[in-house]
Design a protein around this motif. Structure first.
Motif, PDB file in Angstrom:
ATOM      1  N   TRP A   1      79.844  41.319  85.948  1.00  0.00           N
ATOM      2  CA  TRP A   1      80.286  40.427  84.593  1.00  0.00           C
ATOM      3  C   TRP A   1      81.700  39.924  85.147  1.00  0.00           C
ATOM      4  O   TRP A   1      82.055  38.905  83.892  1.00  0.00           O
ATOM      5  N   CYS A   2      82.474  39.990  86.652  1.00  0.00           N
ATOM      6  CA  CYS A   2      83.437  38.870  86.599  1.00  0.00           C
ATOM      7  C   CYS A   2      82.882  38.289  86.976  1.00  0.00           C
ATOM      8  O   CYS A   2      83.689  36.303  86.594  1.00  0.00           O
TER       9      CYS A   2
ATOM     10  N   PRO B   1      79.035  34.840  84.576  1.00  0.00           N
ATOM     11  CA  PRO B   1      79.831  34.133  83.710  1.00  0.00           C
ATOM     12  C   PRO B   1      81.111  33.158  83.966  1.00  0.00           C
ATOM     13  O   PRO B   1      81.105  32.059  83.357  1.00  0.00           O
ATOM     14  N   ALA B   2      81.698  33.445  85.005  1.00  0.00           N
ATOM     15  CA  ALA B   2      82.536  32.680  85.261  1.00  0.00           C
ATOM     16  C   ALA B   2      82.053  31.513  86.517  1.00  0.00           C
ATOM     17  O   ALA B   2      82.088  30.208  86.608  1.00  0.00           O
TER      18      ALA B   2
ATOM     19  N   VAL C   1      79.909  28.855  84.500  1.00  0.00           N
ATOM     20  CA  VAL C   1      80.700  27.792  83.503  1.00  0.00           C
ATOM     21  C   VAL C   1      81.110  26.786  85.104  1.00  0.00           C
ATOM     22  O   VAL C   1      81.363  25.741  84.313  1.00  0.00           O
TER      23      VAL C   1
ATOM     24  N   VAL D   1      90.118  27.904  83.111  1.00  0.00           N
ATOM     25  CA  VAL D   1      89.122  28.860  82.276  1.00  0.00           C
ATOM     26  C   VAL D   1      87.953  29.855  83.245  1.00  0.00           C
ATOM     27  O   VAL D   1      87.235  30.774  82.660  1.00  0.00           O
ATOM     28  N   VAL D   2      87.559  28.869  83.751  1.00  0.00           N
ATOM     29  CA  VAL D   2      87.085  30.415  85.411  1.00  0.00           C
ATOM     30  C   VAL D   2      87.802  31.598  85.606  1.00  0.00           C
ATOM     31  O   VAL D   2      86.987  32.390  85.339  1.00  0.00           O
TER      32      VAL D   2
ATOM     33  N   LEU E   1      87.582  34.118  82.024  1.00  0.00           N
ATOM     34  CA  LEU E   1      86.459  34.331  82.389  1.00  0.00           C
ATOM     35  C   LEU E   1      86.026  35.106  83.029  1.00  0.00           C
ATOM     36  O   LEU E   1      85.078  36.655  82.773  1.00  0.00           O
TER      37      LEU E   1
ATOM     38  N   GLY F   1      85.406  39.039  81.461  1.00  0.00           N
ATOM     39  CA  GLY F   1      84.361  40.022  81.916  1.00  0.00           C
ATOM     40  C   GLY F   1      84.935  40.653  82.779  1.00  0.00           C
ATOM     41  O   GLY F   1      83.587  41.498  82.565  1.00  0.00           O
TER      42      GLY F   1
END
Length: 462
Positions: A52-53, A56-57, A60, A137-138, A141, A145
């Motif tokens: 989860w970490c 998403p990062a 994106v 942003v990264v 996220l 996350g």
């Protein structure tokens, strides 16, 4: 922040998320009497937090970096005045290159129009802003996350099923990506080959006896059409590959039989790694050896017995290439011979066969699928070799089966046709894609043959 540094920081955060997930899982299990009261092992809770970490990062970040450059360039070009704005694609690419050179410092601003210099400044500011935005942003996220996954950890959570499902989707995505990459390569080669065959007849290409792809810049120049008969390339490729296989197959197979059946364990432990070192030698080293040692030796030897030997010959390239692919045959053959069940050996010896008869009548037939696979792999490696041919066999497309003369191969001509600045609307450049298509079809046919042999004999000896 640069992309490399951002990835390193993200890797550290993923490791921290993994550690914190493990700590939280074990901490929740301790009051309950141990990890046996958790639905899943702590490893799966840790992996869930790390995924989860990361996912998403990274998703994106990948999408962002795939489109940000083109968007920024379009925005910069839109700010240019109408009198210097590019009107077509070629002018647009030239303007972008000029702006990027000024922004990077490769071109002084005083050498260009002031509007271009101002656009370069805007490009630098937008790139800096974009780098900061993607970093923020990264990282946000990744933090959210990992934190969300950490907070959701509970003894009843089915972490193992969740992690395995995510990994299953990742594996499927990787397999799909590999398939799509192969389809894309084949489609691009096929598409350009169709363009080529629209200019040069297929029969002329496949059965023509002269290869001279040097087309002129103007239609009124001599040899403006060129000659695209690929038979000399096919013959040269097969000749050099045949010489290489005549060297590699007997030496590699006999080496494998000796190492698997006769060699002392101490000798095997030294000889097998030493033989496999040949596969790790760069091909340019083999090329130097062929050009500076083997080719002059063959020429002097031939002249001493009255033969006319070219300074660059198929024999020199084939001999050195054969030495290079020996490990492909010997290593695979040794592995499959060693994997033959001992019960087959014992049964043959028990019936009165000698050791050599057992090898010939039992072991080699049982290991034939693996041996053929190694031979065909070596053949594919020989067909695709370039550097040794360039340095030892030359670039002359001679239609000959005399190994003492200079020849060339398909791969060498592909490199030659695509070297330097080329126009991809000329028959000369498109010929490289047609040659690549022929090479792909040849390799595919060899793989199909290998699978047929493996399937046939595997059914017989299972």
């Amino acid at each position: 922040m640069q992309t490399g540094n951002l990835l390193m920081l993200l890797a550290v955060m993923i490791a921290v998320a993994y550690f914190l997930g493990h700590v939280r899982a074990t901490g929740l299990a301790r009051p309950l009497g141990g990890i046996r009261h958790l639905h899943s092992l702590p490893f799966y809770f840790s992996m869930r937090s790390a995924l989860w970490c990361a996912l998403p990062a990274l998703l994106v970040m990948g999408v962002w970096l795939a489109f940000d450059d083109s968007i920024i360039r379009s925005m910069v070009l839109d700010t240019l005045p109408a009198d210097i704005a590019p009107a077509d694609e070629s002018t647009r690419n030239l303007m972008i290159s000029q702006i990027q050179n000024v922004a990077s410092g490769a071109l002084p601003p005083s050498f260009v129009d002031p509007q271009v210099a101002a656009a370069a400044e805007r490009l630098s500011r937008m790139q800096a802003t974009n780098a900061m935005a993607v970093t923020v942003v990264v990282l946000v996220l990744a933090i959210f996350g990992g934190a969300w996954a950490w907070l959701k950890v509970s003894p009843e959570m089915r972490a193992r099923q969740q992690v395995e499902k995510v990994l299953q989707w990742m594996f499927m995505l990787c397999a799909t990506l590999a398939i799509l990459t192969t389809v894309g390569i084949v489609a691009s080669v096929l598409f350009e080959s169709i363009h080529f065959f629209g200019r040069v007849p297929f029969m002329d290409f496949m059965f023509g006896l002269q290869w001279s792809p040097q087309t002129a810049l103007r239609a009124d120049q001599v040899a403006a059409q060129g000659a695209f008969g690929a038979v000399p390339l096919f013959v040269g490729t097969l000749l050099i590959s045949l010489i290489a296989l005549l060297v590699a197959v007997p030496v590699g197979l006999m080496s494998a039989i000796y190492l698997a059946e006769y060699a002392h364990p101490k000798v095997r432990s030294f000889a097998k790694p030493a033989l496999e070192v040949l596969a790790g030698v760069p091909t340019v080293v083999y090329g130097f050896f062929a050009a500076l040692t083997v080719a002059p030796f063959i020429r002097e030897l031939g002249e001493s017995i009255g033969l006319s030997v070219s300074s660059e010959s198929a024999l020199a390239a084939g001999l050195v290439m054969g030495v290079m692919i020996i490990p492909f045959v010997s290593s695979l053959a040794d592995d499959v011979i060693t994997a033959v069940p001992q019960s087959l050996r014992d049964g043959s010896l028990g019936l009165g066969a000698t050791h050599s008869e057992t090898i010939k009548q039992v072991i080699l037939p049982a290991a034939l699928p693996g041996i053929m696979g190694g031979i065909l792999l070596a053949a594919s490696r020989a067909i695709g070799e370039t550097m040794i041919v360039v340095m030892a066999a030359g670039l002359a497309a001679n239609l000959t089966v005399n190994p003492l003369e200079a020849v060339t191969t398909i791969t060498v001509q592909i490199v030659t046709l695509l070297t330097g600045d080329q126009e991809f609307d000329s028959a000369k450049t498109l010929a490289a894609f047609a040659l690549g298509l022929m090479l792909f079809i040849t390799t595919l046919a060899m793989n199909v043959l290998a699978l047929h042999i493996v399937k046939k004999y595997r059914e017989q000896y299972d």
